[in-house]
Design a protein around this motif. Structure first.
Motif, PDB file in Angstrom:
ATOM      1  N   MET A   1      87.319 -41.548 -60.468  1.00  0.00           N
ATOM      2  CA  MET A   1      86.061 -41.050 -59.892  1.00  0.00           C
ATOM      3  C   MET A   1      84.969 -42.126 -59.961  1.00  0.00           C
ATOM      4  N   ASP A   2      84.792 -42.707 -61.179  1.00  0.00           N
ATOM      5  CA  ASP A   2      83.761 -43.734 -61.342  1.00  0.00           C
ATOM      6  C   ASP A   2      84.022 -44.950 -60.459  1.00  0.00           C
ATOM      7  N   HIS A   3      85.332 -45.323 -60.317  1.00  0.00           N
ATOM      8  CA  HIS A   3      85.674 -46.465 -59.465  1.00  0.00           C
ATOM      9  C   HIS A   3      85.301 -46.179 -58.019  1.00  0.00           C
ATOM     10  N   PHE A   4      85.623 -44.962 -57.593  1.00  0.00           N
ATOM     11  CA  PHE A   4      85.312 -44.557 -56.215  1.00  0.00           C
ATOM     12  C   PHE A   4      83.806 -44.581 -55.973  1.00  0.00           C
ATOM     13  N   LEU A   5      83.052 -44.031 -56.909  1.00  0.00           N
ATOM     14  CA  LEU A   5      81.588 -43.997 -56.762  1.00  0.00           C
ATOM     15  C   LEU A   5      81.015 -45.409 -56.727  1.00  0.00           C
ATOM     16  N   LEU A   6      81.556 -46.269 -57.605  1.00  0.00           N
ATOM     17  CA  LEU A   6      81.082 -47.656 -57.663  1.00  0.00           C
ATOM     18  C   LEU A   6      81.370 -48.365 -56.339  1.00  0.00           C
ATOM     19  N   TRP A   7      82.581 -48.130 -55.790  1.00  0.00           N
ATOM     20  CA  TRP A   7      82.945 -48.737 -54.505  1.00  0.00           C
ATOM     21  C   TRP A   7      82.008 -48.229 -53.403  1.00  0.00           C
ATOM     22  N   LEU A  85      74.451 -38.461 -49.034  1.00  0.00           N
ATOM     23  CA  LEU A  85      75.452 -38.508 -50.101  1.00  0.00           C
ATOM     24  C   LEU A  85      75.965 -39.940 -50.302  1.00  0.00           C
ATOM     25  N   ILE A  86      76.149 -40.664 -49.186  1.00  0.00           N
ATOM     26  CA  ILE A  86      76.597 -42.054 -49.273  1.00  0.00           C
ATOM     27  C   ILE A  86      75.538 -42.911 -49.979  1.00  0.00           C
ATOM     28  N   ALA A  87      74.266 -42.568 -49.790  1.00  0.00           N
ATOM     29  CA  ALA A  87      73.194 -43.323 -50.436  1.00  0.00           C
ATOM     30  C   ALA A  87      73.237 -43.166 -51.953  1.00  0.00           C
ATOM     31  N   TYR A  88      73.412 -41.939 -52.411  1.00  0.00           N
ATOM     32  CA  TYR A  88      73.392 -41.663 -53.860  1.00  0.00           C
ATOM     33  C   TYR A  88      74.563 -40.771 -54.256  1.00  0.00           C
ATOM     34  N   PRO A  89      75.817 -41.264 -54.128  1.00  0.00           N
ATOM     35  CA  PRO A  89      76.972 -40.408 -54.434  1.00  0.00           C
ATOM     36  C   PRO A  89      77.020 -39.945 -55.892  1.00  0.00           C
ATOM     37  N   THR A  90      76.696 -40.828 -56.814  1.00  0.00           N
ATOM     38  CA  THR A  90      76.772 -40.457 -58.233  1.00  0.00           C
ATOM     39  C   THR A  90      75.770 -39.354 -58.546  1.00  0.00           C
ATOM     40  N   LYS A  91      74.569 -39.508 -57.983  1.00  0.00           N
ATOM     41  CA  LYS A  91      73.490 -38.547 -58.224  1.00  0.00           C
ATOM     42  C   LYS A  91      73.926 -37.126 -57.862  1.00  0.00           C
ATOM     43  N   LEU A  93      77.306 -36.047 -56.906  1.00  0.00           N
ATOM     44  CA  LEU A  93      78.648 -35.592 -57.305  1.00  0.00           C
ATOM     45  C   LEU A  93      78.790 -35.362 -58.803  1.00  0.00           C
ATOM     46  N   THR A  94      77.868 -35.888 -59.612  1.00  0.00           N
ATOM     47  CA  THR A  94      77.928 -35.616 -61.055  1.00  0.00           C
ATOM     48  C   THR A  94      77.006 -34.454 -61.442  1.00  0.00           C
ATOM     49  N   LEU A 154      66.385 -28.383 -55.905  1.00  0.00           N
ATOM     50  CA  LEU A 154      66.441 -28.674 -57.337  1.00  0.00           C
ATOM     51  C   LEU A 154      67.303 -29.898 -57.662  1.00  0.00           C
ATOM     52  N   LEU A 155      68.058 -30.409 -56.657  1.00  0.00           N
ATOM     53  CA  LEU A 155      68.868 -31.611 -56.895  1.00  0.00           C
ATOM     54  C   LEU A 155      68.008 -32.768 -57.379  1.00  0.00           C
ATOM     55  N   ALA A 156      66.763 -32.819 -56.903  1.00  0.00           N
ATOM     56  CA  ALA A 156      65.868 -33.908 -57.284  1.00  0.00           C
ATOM     57  C   ALA A 156      65.438 -33.807 -58.747  1.00  0.00           C
ATOM     58  N   TYR A 157      65.645 -32.646 -59.362  1.00  0.00           N
ATOM     59  CA  TYR A 157      65.148 -32.429 -60.726  1.00  0.00           C
ATOM     60  C   TYR A 157      66.242 -32.238 -61.753  1.00  0.00           C
ATOM     61  N   THR A 158      67.491 -32.119 -61.287  1.00  0.00           N
ATOM     62  CA  THR A 158      68.556 -31.753 -62.228  1.00  0.00           C
ATOM     63  C   THR A 158      69.607 -32.852 -62.389  1.00  0.00           C
ATOM     64  N   TYR A 159      69.482 -33.959 -61.670  1.00  0.00           N
ATOM     65  CA  TYR A 159      70.529 -34.989 -61.789  1.00  0.00           C
ATOM     66  C   TYR A 159      70.430 -35.705 -63.135  1.00  0.00           C
ATOM     67  N   THR A 160      71.582 -36.173 -63.611  1.00  0.00           N
ATOM     68  CA  THR A 160      71.585 -36.884 -64.892  1.00  0.00           C
ATOM     69  C   THR A 160      71.823 -38.377 -64.699  1.00  0.00           C
ATOM     70  N   ARG A 161      72.554 -38.728 -63.616  1.00  0.00           N
ATOM     71  CA  ARG A 161      72.800 -40.155 -63.329  1.00  0.00           C
ATOM     72  C   ARG A 161      72.435 -40.420 -61.883  1.00  0.00           C
ATOM     73  N   LEU A 162      71.619 -41.457 -61.654  1.00  0.00           N
ATOM     74  CA  LEU A 162      71.199 -41.783 -60.289  1.00  0.00           C
ATOM     75  C   LEU A 162      72.290 -42.599 -59.591  1.00  0.00           C
ATOM     76  N   THR A 163      72.721 -43.700 -60.244  1.00  0.00           N
ATOM     77  CA  THR A 163      73.802 -44.538 -59.699  1.00  0.00           C
ATOM     78  C   THR A 163      74.738 -44.913 -60.846  1.00  0.00           C
ATOM     79  N   GLN A 164      75.864 -45.552 -60.475  1.00  0.00           N
ATOM     80  CA  GLN A 164      76.819 -46.010 -61.496  1.00  0.00           C
ATOM     81  C   GLN A 164      76.208 -47.098 -62.362  1.00  0.00           C
TER      82      GLN A 164
END
Lengths: 164, 182
Positions: A1-7, A85-91, A93-94, A154-164
């Motif tokens: 998952m992390d590899h995919f997000l990083l790519w 989603l492509i801009a901030y996938p980690t934000k 999908l996590t 609420l996605l703007a207020y509840t995310y824990t990681r912005l990018t990898q």
């Protein structure tokens, strides 16, 4: 998952969406997403209100003429949503709230299809009372759209990681 | 008074409203108001936009007076958004008063308001008596088209507010000019 997000985050499109200072990159795509939200949730809700008894003199069958605009707004949001989603996938999908949003949209769209198939195809409905099933579907549709909007905002207020 | 003085007066006057600040600075106060603002937006564009489309010629078999019964729900969305919008404004007036996207949003809202007044004073009585299948007069079509254009503009400039904030916002430190303002 992390590899995919990083790519994904290292692709040119993702970097452009995140870092371009062009107003037509992230900001306007987010604005299109909001316009599409207004029309898809709004037009669908207007149909729900009619089914629930508002504006009773509006012939139900004729409301199907607004379906193309409703679906156009839905596809505008599917496309703009994928870009966001492509801009901030980690934000997204996590964050469990993102999956709640998708679930709400899935139910709302399934209900819209069901209303389009059953209610808009039945010429007798304008003569009599709408069956209880139709009213339940309309109420559930309003609830799901409101849920999708709440969760999306609420996605703007509840995310824990912005990018990898 | 110069524009600068008016802005400064608005900043201190709006900033002195204290009653909503405890709600808006609580953990979920602002996010919940934003969610309600987006629900109000959808209600407004869904009902009033549907009415505008009928004026333009979609779903002509719906009598205009029948569809007009949905308008109170659009007005409900508008009132919800005036309330929540005012709550944002008095909590962080500096983020809006010096923000060019906010200026354009207010301009589009003002013209949309004039468009509504024109509709009810000039064409409402003519279109409200039209039955099923009737085409709206050309003036009503222009007003309907203008309404769709103007409210869409209000949404665009409302959404762009975030990116033209004059001061830093949110979680800082990430790369890109957008990252701190999502």
């Amino acid at each position: 998952m992390d590899h995919f997000l990083l790519w994904l985050e290292s692709t040119a499109l993702s970097i452009w969406m995140r870092e371009s200072i062009n107003v037509f990159a992230f900001p306007m795509i987010l604005a299109y997403h909001t316009i599409g939200m207004g029309f898809v949730a709004g037009l669908s809700s207007a149909v729900d209100l009619r089914i629930l008894g508002v504006a009773r003199r509006v012939p139900l069958l004729e409301l199907k003429r607004f379906l193309p605009a409703t679906w156009a707004a839905f596809w505008l949001n599917a496309a703009s949503g994928v870009l966001l989603l492509i801009a901030y996938p980690t934000k997204a999908l996590t964050n469990p709230v993102f999956y709640l949003k998708l679930t709400c949209i899935g139910f709302a769209v399934a209900i819209l299809r069901s209303i389009a198939k059953s209610i808009f195809q039945n010429p007798n409905l304008d003569l009599g009372e709408i069956p209880a099933r139709g009213k339940w579907l309309a109420g559930a549709s309003l609830f799901c759209w409101a849920g999708a909007i709440f969760a999306g905002r609420l996605l703007a207020y509840t995310y824990t990681r912005l990018t990898q | 008074m110069t524009v600068y003085e008016i802005q400064h007066w608005l900043l201190t006057t709006l900033g002195s409203v204290e009653i909503v600040k405890p709600i808006m600075t609580s953990k979920w106060g602002w996010p919940i108001c934003e969610s309600l603002h987006f629900i109000g937006l959808s209600l407004l564009i869904g009902t009033i936009g549907m009415f505008d489309m009928r004026l333009l010629g979609i779903a002509k078999r719906i009598p205009i007076s029948a569809l007009h019964r949905l308008i109170p729900w659009g007005i409900g969305g508008y009132i919800l958004n005036i309330i929540t919008g005012s709550m944002f404004l008095v909590t962080a007036p500096d983020q809006y008063l010096y923000n060019s996207a906010f200026h354009l949003k207010m301009l589009f809202m003002a013209v949309a308001g004039l468009n509504v007044l024109t509709f009810y004073s000039a064409v409402f009585r003519k279109v409200n008596v039209l039955g099923a299948g009737a085409d709206a007069p050309l003036a009503a079509k222009w007003i309907g088209g203008a309404s769709l254009f103007l409210w869409t503009g209000v949404i665009i400039f409302g959404r762009l507010l975030t990116f033209y904030r004059p001061f830093a916002c949110g979680k800082g430190g990430a790369t890109g000019f957008l990252a701190t303002c999502l």
